[in-house]
Structures are given as C-alpha cells and as structure tokens.
Design an enzyme around this catalytic site. Structure first.
Site, mmCIF file in Angstrom:
data_model
loop_
_atom_site.group_PDB
_atom_site.id
_atom_site.type_symbol
_atom_site.label_atom_id
_atom_site.label_comp_id
_atom_site.label_asym_id
_atom_site.label_seq_id
_atom_site.Cartn_x
_atom_site.Cartn_y
_atom_site.Cartn_z
ATOM 1 N N HIS A 1 -15.124 13.809 -36.484
ATOM 2 C CA HIS A 1 -15.375 13.161 -35.188
ATOM 3 C C HIS A 1 -14.885 14.044 -34.031
ATOM 4 O O HIS A 1 -15.637 14.360 -33.109
ATOM 5 C CB HIS A 1 -14.669 11.796 -35.180
ATOM 6 C CG HIS A 1 -14.816 11.024 -33.913
ATOM 7 N ND1 HIS A 1 -15.583 9.887 -33.822
ATOM 8 C CD2 HIS A 1 -14.285 11.215 -32.671
ATOM 9 C CE1 HIS A 1 -15.529 9.422 -32.581
ATOM 10 N NE2 HIS A 1 -14.738 10.202 -31.866
ATOM 11 N N GLU A 2 -13.622 14.455 -34.099
ATOM 12 C CA GLU A 2 -13.024 15.169 -32.967
ATOM 13 C C GLU A 2 -13.643 16.557 -32.805
ATOM 14 O O GLU A 2 -13.842 17.023 -31.681
ATOM 15 C CB GLU A 2 -11.508 15.277 -33.134
ATOM 16 C CG GLU A 2 -10.784 13.930 -33.235
ATOM 17 C CD GLU A 2 -10.961 13.033 -32.022
ATOM 18 O OE1 GLU A 2 -11.326 13.533 -30.939
ATOM 19 O OE2 GLU A 2 -10.747 11.810 -32.166
ATOM 20 N N HIS B 1 -16.827 16.483 -30.947
ATOM 21 C CA HIS B 1 -16.641 16.470 -29.487
ATOM 22 C C HIS B 1 -16.515 17.896 -28.942
ATOM 23 O O HIS B 1 -16.984 18.189 -27.852
ATOM 24 C CB HIS B 1 -15.396 15.677 -29.096
ATOM 25 C CG HIS B 1 -15.553 14.185 -29.218
ATOM 26 N ND1 HIS B 1 -16.751 13.540 -29.084
ATOM 27 C CD2 HIS B 1 -14.632 13.204 -29.446
ATOM 28 C CE1 HIS B 1 -16.576 12.229 -29.225
ATOM 29 N NE2 HIS B 1 -15.300 12.004 -29.455
ATOM 30 N N HIS C 1 -19.934 10.245 -27.944
ATOM 31 C CA HIS C 1 -19.955 9.088 -28.846
ATOM 32 C C HIS C 1 -21.368 8.593 -29.094
ATOM 33 O O HIS C 1 -22.195 8.558 -28.197
ATOM 34 C CB HIS C 1 -19.100 7.948 -28.266
ATOM 35 C CG HIS C 1 -17.647 8.189 -28.469
ATOM 36 N ND1 HIS C 1 -16.691 7.632 -27.665
ATOM 37 C CD2 HIS C 1 -16.989 8.925 -29.396
ATOM 38 C CE1 HIS C 1 -15.491 8.038 -28.081
ATOM 39 N NE2 HIS C 1 -15.654 8.829 -29.126
ATOM 40 N N CYS C 2 -21.599 8.191 -30.319
ATOM 41 C CA CYS C 2 -22.916 7.759 -30.757
ATOM 42 C C CYS C 2 -23.025 6.239 -30.642
ATOM 43 O O CYS C 2 -22.133 5.516 -31.080
ATOM 44 C CB CYS C 2 -23.132 8.190 -32.194
ATOM 45 S SG CYS C 2 -24.694 7.650 -32.856
ATOM 46 N N CYS D 1 -22.359 5.955 -37.633
ATOM 47 C CA CYS D 1 -22.257 7.409 -37.556
ATOM 48 C C CYS D 1 -20.781 7.780 -37.412
ATOM 49 O O CYS D 1 -19.998 7.015 -36.839
ATOM 50 C CB CYS D 1 -23.050 7.854 -36.320
ATOM 51 S SG CYS D 1 -22.929 9.572 -35.869
ATOM 52 N N CYS E 1 -25.497 10.574 -38.033
ATOM 53 C CA CYS E 1 -26.814 9.942 -37.904
ATOM 54 C C CYS E 1 -27.838 11.031 -37.543
ATOM 55 O O CYS E 1 -27.470 12.172 -37.268
ATOM 56 C CB CYS E 1 -26.742 8.874 -36.819
ATOM 57 S SG CYS E 1 -26.793 9.571 -35.164
HETATM 58 ZN ZN LIG Z 1 -24.688 9.468 -34.331
HETATM 59 ZN ZN LIG Z 2 -14.269 10.205 -29.831
#
Ligand SMILES: [Zn+2]
Ligand SMILES: [Zn+2]
Length: 278
Positions: A195-196, A199, A205-206, A211, A230
C-alpha cells in the site's frame, strides 16, 4: 456490478484496446470485486475521496523507476529479519529490493521518548525521514524504514503507524501495533509495504474495487483489504514498472504459498489460468 458502478470502473481503467491481449484480460473488471458500501466507521464514510483514474495518474507525472533508479531499499531500524518481506516486495513490484544493515538508533541520533500515557518507547518520524533522505542511495527508487518500535510524528501526537515524504521518496512504518501471531503480522506487513510503496509511485487511494490501495480507518478494515491490486491500480503499476503481468502473478503466487497466504495464492493462480493463454 451495478450499471453505474461498472461504467465508473471502466472509465477509471481507461481505454485498453491498444494493450496486448494478456493485459486486456488481466484488467477485465468482471474478474474483480467492486468496492462494497462503507460501514459508518470505514474510510470512505469518513473521507471524501473522488478516486484517481488511470488517465489522471498518467497526467500527474508520477515518480517512475528509471534504469538508473529502480531499487527499493528497506532500512530496518533495529535488528529483525526482513528477508520474507523483501521476497514479497520483489514479487509485488517486480523490482530489486535490498535490505540494508540494521540501523543503530543511538548513532543515527533519532529522537525518542516514552509515551506520556502508555510509557511505551517511541521514535520521532521526522528524524527518521531526514536520516533516510540523507542516506538515499543514487540507484534508489525509494527507501523505507521499518521498525518494530512505536512511532510519533510530533510531541503533541499520541502515535502514528507510519509517515512518508513522497517527494523525497522515503517513508517509515512501524509494525509495533500489528503484532498478533507471526502469520498475521507478516500478512499485515506485506499489505503495508504494498500500500505505502504504491503511494510512492503516485498511486492514490482506490475507491473502485476491493484493492490493497483502499484507504482504511481501522485495523479490521485494513485486515479485510485484499493483498492484490484492482485493474485500475494494476494498470498504473504495470505502466510504471513495465513487468510481465503473468510472470508477476507467478512470483506472487509462489511467495504467498510459502507464507501460507492460501487465499491470495489461489487468487493469483486463478488469474494466471484466466489470462496466461490470452
Ligand atoms: Zn485499486
Ligand atoms: Zn494510504
């Protein structure tokens, strides 16, 4: 998927006609779970996010690895084994990942405190980010500090899970509040890194599908996130890095199998079976 939601998701993925058939297959929204309605406590019920389409991502001129700058560095703050996390990150981003020697916190002059309420030892994130920025190797795409010690961003704050300076391509994340049996801890760590680091690639953000880049407001919501991307965000990462999508799924499947993430291994396997012959 409801008609309107599908139209929004298709617009976010963008025009895929010029892509190779295997990518078109991998980006088929019908194979992914749409984002459910948020519960009152969930991220999307509390944050106005409009979503970032693939086209908007490209227009934002995001950080992109170059042949000279394509290594992800992990900097352990303290002594622990980041080998499995390195393996996961390499498969997820399809880029070289190097684990640096553990940092001696006293020599690096990182400010720490004992939390005024809990008494728990905490490190000041701004000192760590400044250190990582100074130490950023010339071939680094980014460098991420990883610690099992708790973090705080400012004396007035109680704690923070992590913090990044995206323009400087550095971030620091603590797993101190994730400890709950080794497999769950590792699972959470993998998701945090995926996740990070997304970025750092400029991926926001999705809101379109379930996701790994979905925002999360609390641990249960973070745990409910899948470990995969996703179609909207897979397209962004593939555009950035240029990997073979099937080769990536094969590597991720193997890593997930070894880690005991059977649901994610099965998910990769299904995507390989669905698209490898396209
Ligand atoms: Zn996504
Ligand atoms: Zn985030």
């Amino acid at each position: 998927m409801k008609h309107l939601a599908l139209a929004v998701a298709l617009a976010a993925i963008g025009d895929t006609h010029a892509l190779p058939p295997v990518m078109q297959c991998a980006l088929n929204p019908a194979a992914f779970e749409p984002m459910p309605q948020p519960a009152p406590n969930d991220w999307l019920a509390n944050h106005q996010e409009s979503g970032q389409t693939f086209d908007a991502f490209v227009r934002s001129q995001p950080n992109r690895p170059t042949p000279q700058r394509r290594t992800i560095y992990l900097q352990p703050l303290g002594k622990f084994d980041l080998g499995p996390l390195k393996e996961f990150s390499e498969a997820f981003f399809m880029m070289p990942v190097v684990v640096r020697a553990p940092l001696d916190l006293t020599k690096a002059q990182i400010t720490s405190r004992n939390n005024p309420y809990s008494g728990q030892r905490q490190l000041l994130t701004s000192d760590i980010l400044a250190f990582l920025h100074r130490e950023l190797p010339p071939d680094a795409f980014c460098m991420l500090g990883i610690t099992t010690i708790d973090l705080y961003p400012d004396p007035s704050w109680n704690f923070v899970f992590g913090q990044a300076a995206l323009r400087d391509r550095v971030g620091v994340y603590s797993f101190a509040r994730y400890a709950d049996g080794s497999n769950l801890l590792f699972r959470r760590s993998c998701k945090v890194i995926a996740h990070e680091t997304s970025h750092v690639f400029g991926i926001e953000h999705c809101i379109y599908f379930r996701c790994v880049v979905n925002g999360s407001n609390h641990l249960a919501e973070a745990d409910a996130r899948p470990m995969h991307l996703c179609p909207v965000d897979l397209r962004k990462l593939q555009w950035s890095v240029g990997f073979d999508v099937i080769e990536r799924y094969r590597r991720l499947r193997d890593v997930c199998q070894r880690a005991g993430f059977t649901d994610e291994a099965r998910w990769c396997e299904r995507e390989i079976a669905r698209c490898a012959k396209s």
